[in-house]
Design an enzyme around this catalytic site. Sequence first.
Site, PDB file in Angstrom:
ATOM      1  N   GLU A   1       0.842  -1.194   0.000  1.00 22.86           N
ATOM      2  CA  GLU A   1       0.000   0.000   0.000  1.00 22.86           C
ATOM      3  C   GLU A   1       0.887   1.258   0.000  1.00 22.86           C
ATOM      4  OE1 GLU A   1      -2.135   0.268   3.666  1.00 22.86           O
ATOM      5  OE2 GLU A   1      -3.714   1.562   2.858  1.00 22.86           O
TER       6      GLU A   1
ATOM      7  N   CYS B   1      -1.516  -0.283  13.175  1.00 26.22           N
ATOM      8  CA  CYS B   1      -1.498  -1.468  14.048  1.00 26.22           C
ATOM      9  C   CYS B   1      -2.013  -1.166  15.447  1.00 26.22           C
ATOM     10  CB  CYS B   1      -0.087  -1.998  14.200  1.00 26.22           C
ATOM     11  SG  CYS B   1       0.753  -2.178  12.661  1.00 26.22           S
TER      12      CYS B   1
ATOM     13  N   SER C   1      -3.042   3.702   7.129  1.00 26.97           N
ATOM     14  CA  SER C   1      -3.039   2.516   6.287  1.00 26.97           C
ATOM     15  C   SER C   1      -4.388   1.835   6.466  1.00 26.97           C
ATOM     16  CB  SER C   1      -1.924   1.584   6.730  1.00 26.97           C
ATOM     17  OG  SER C   1      -2.186   0.280   6.280  1.00 26.97           O
TER      18      SER C   1
ATOM     19  N   LYS D   1      -6.641  -3.457  22.589  1.00 24.56           N
ATOM     20  CA  LYS D   1      -6.975  -4.555  21.671  1.00 24.56           C
ATOM     21  C   LYS D   1      -8.321  -5.173  22.027  1.00 24.56           C
ATOM     22  CE  LYS D   1      -3.448  -4.681  18.872  1.00 24.56           C
ATOM     23  NZ  LYS D   1      -3.609  -4.440  17.438  1.00 24.56           N
TER      24      LYS D   1
ATOM     25  N   GLU E   1     -10.599  -2.991  20.294  1.00 25.34           N
ATOM     26  CA  GLU E   1     -10.510  -3.229  18.847  1.00 25.34           C
ATOM     27  C   GLU E   1     -11.344  -4.445  18.443  1.00 25.34           C
ATOM     28  OE1 GLU E   1      -6.532  -3.335  16.554  1.00 25.34           O
ATOM     29  OE2 GLU E   1      -7.321  -5.358  16.325  1.00 25.34           O
TER      30      GLU E   1
ATOM     31  N   GLU F   1     -16.669  -3.367  12.443  1.00 18.25           N
ATOM     32  CA  GLU F   1     -16.039  -3.623  11.125  1.00 18.25           C
ATOM     33  C   GLU F   1     -15.238  -4.913  11.155  1.00 18.25           C
ATOM     34  OE1 GLU F   1     -16.127  -0.650  13.080  1.00 18.25           O
ATOM     35  OE2 GLU F   1     -14.106  -0.042  12.505  1.00 18.25           O
TER      36      GLU F   1
ATOM     37  N   CYS G   1       4.657  -1.650  21.752  1.00 18.98           N
ATOM     38  CA  CYS G   1       3.810  -2.659  22.404  1.00 18.98           C
ATOM     39  C   CYS G   1       4.476  -3.307  23.612  1.00 18.98           C
ATOM     40  CB  CYS G   1       3.423  -3.745  21.421  1.00 18.98           C
ATOM     41  SG  CYS G   1       2.689  -3.076  19.927  1.00 18.98           S
TER      42      CYS G   1
END
Lengths: 664, 160
Positions: A283, A300, A320, A359, A362, A367, A502
């Site tokens: 990308e 991320c 992205s 997370k 997330e 979606e 992370c």
Amino acid sequence: MEKTLTINGKKVSFDKEKNLLEVIRKANIELPTFCYHSELSTYGACRLCLVNVEKRGLVPACSTPAEDGMVVVTNSNEIRELRKIIVELLLANHDRECTSCHKSEHCQLQTLARRLGIQSVRYKKIVKDTPKDFSTPSIVRDPNKCVLCGDCVRFCEEIQTVGAIDFSFRGSHATVSPSFGKSLASSECIYCGQCTRVCPTGALTIKSDVTRVWNALGNKDKKVIVAIAPAVRAAIGEAFGIAKESGTEAAGKMVTALKAMGFFKVFDVSFTADLTIVEEANEFVERFTKGEKLPQFTSCCPAWIKFTEQYYPDMIKNLSSCMSPQGMFGSLAKEMLPKMYGIKREDLVVVSVMPCTAKKFEATRPELSKDGIPDTDIVLTTQELARMIEESGLSFANLEQSAFDMPLGFKTGGGVIFGNSGGVAEAVLRNVLSKENSNDMDEFAFIRGEEGIREANLKVGDKDLRLAVVYGLGNARKVIKQIKNKEKEYDLIEVMACPGGCIGGAGQPVYDKLEVRNKRTKCLYENDSVLELHKPQDNPYVQQVYKEILGAVGGEKAHEILHTFHTNRRRITEKPFLIQAATDANCVKVNVCFGTGCMLRGSQKILKSILDFVESKKIADKVEVKASFCFERCSRGPVVSVGTTVIEQATPEKVTKEIEKNLK
Amino acid sequence: MENQGKFDKVCQILDENGRDKARLIPILQAVQEVYNYLPEEILTFIASALDISPARVYGVATFFAHFTLKAKGKHIIKVCDGTACHVKRSTTIIDAIRAKLNLTAAENTTKDMLFTLETVSCLGACGLAPAMVIDNEVYGQVTPEKVTKIIDDMIKQEEK
């Protein structure tokens, strides 16, 4: 000249230490503190670091600069008694249900009470019974355990520049809460969870999903698989006192432990990290060649994504479109594994083990689900996995190592270093710029480092590739500001919300000293060096997945399974407020957006012109005017709705014309 | 048009203060003058206009006793409960007003939005203890009977 001071009769030299506390700690004296974190501003609220300085008396060491010739006493009967009183006062109105508290054994209040030899609390117990806040998927807030040290408030404001929580009220009514005492879920919280890390007590903790995982494992109709994120292997050892061992070993032990606990397969999120790089780099090359949508931001980090959606809707296009490695893992696993194992899609339970609290949020994003079934069913943090291992009675330190299952367990070093700040950028470079047969893992090591903002400039043919690596969202805000002011230009920017990336995630075992973070970082780079392959595109299983399932890199099927979209997110959930009421039941309803974006683009002027228009035409009874906060179309503001029509880039003329049309 | 006037005024206050976040307190003071209290949505609007978090604005607004987030009544009754007034039995005055207007410590504004009862620490009129201020008028050496009558008179005045 060397500067010295005397601590408890011993001469100690010092140089650039920020304050007396740092000097004292350097001399191996563990002064107790609640509100001091070297990463944050000095607050001086807890008064636990009181020391006696000759000719000055008692001063808090954290907010006293070290001076040459100072004579300091850190331990006397008076000081010990004062510290005891402070801690006892905190205990008097603290919910002391320690045995069932998530922070038990990691709670600084508990530790201090023990250290200071407190055996009874001499003050009357005041029971606060404020309800806990379970509203978010990531964080639990229990005001009854708050000691008002303000660590969470300062982290949120100073490091992340979010300010979702703050002090409210005063004196004995003081509390830390989101605005208007609402739930955390309705605030701007980005779920990075760093507040739970710096909270010395159980007032802010990670929401546990341990029971959900045990229930899934106990359900015979389900096949439960698990995937481990790169950063977890570098830290879980800390929970079992084997932090000295390198990360690879902890990964192997984790696989053994997870198998013993009943997981059907154990995979590695580093595999989908490799996949992420292949997609994201593709990308990027496309955008870079065309000069479109640059800089490209990495996608991320879920806290960073929510942050962008809330504060920089005009930059969403720069993100992205790749899912995070967790997102890709869930999506790919649910696509390929049910067929492989001959089971129904709904009978596959995907668990991921993450260093991250965001997370969990997330995984709940609509979606990232298909037909109402989330791609990732349950997210555990490193802390929760450690607890599960304890619950199952496994002696982690003595476990043998096992290998990850295939095919989703094979990774290159490029996928593993994702856990470090700079790792994603480095892996992208390995993918885009490494020569065909090169397996040099240190080629792009210049992007590694400890600073929160790092830059690099590379020559690609005759073009410059300008790269930035950022951690901490306050730093991200700085960089975005520079881009908007045209002071800086970049092509690719890696952003991670947590300090160090992370590996410093809030889901990791709680750490206090910054060396711990450096150790984890080193661990992942070492792990990279012992792996056979270092470039994500060389991963044979990634190549196989493209061949059998995904088709071409960046192709239609790859997009369906590995990419997602990001949208403006309402930061403020306030109701619109009435500017002008209408008496006519069939009135025209006009709503002017007063969100930040629209306000800057002139919504105030538009509102005024609407009201002038209404007055001059004498139609006040037929037109209702409201001001609202966000239409989530900030890049095309100012936005005004008239009846059901939404006018973007509104002008007074456009709006009045629409009102007239509606009146007819 | 009243709401528009108020909202315009808020925008004007923000502009007069240069939309400077350091001027949050004077801004809140001026806005409270306009609305008589600080409505939640206006506080959020101020936060967004000053580019600070709503939690910070809420923190400041709840810290100072001067600010109120609840709509107040048309008439504000301030009964002094400072040391001098307290020993002169100001609590009986407070009880009498609460009984008269059907108020409690938590519910200090009447349903018809006519009165708000506040207790203050010292009005600086200790010689007149127990003292009370309604709107801007000071009443000294009040008794439960006197305050009931004062309030009755005010209600009659309002009914006219």
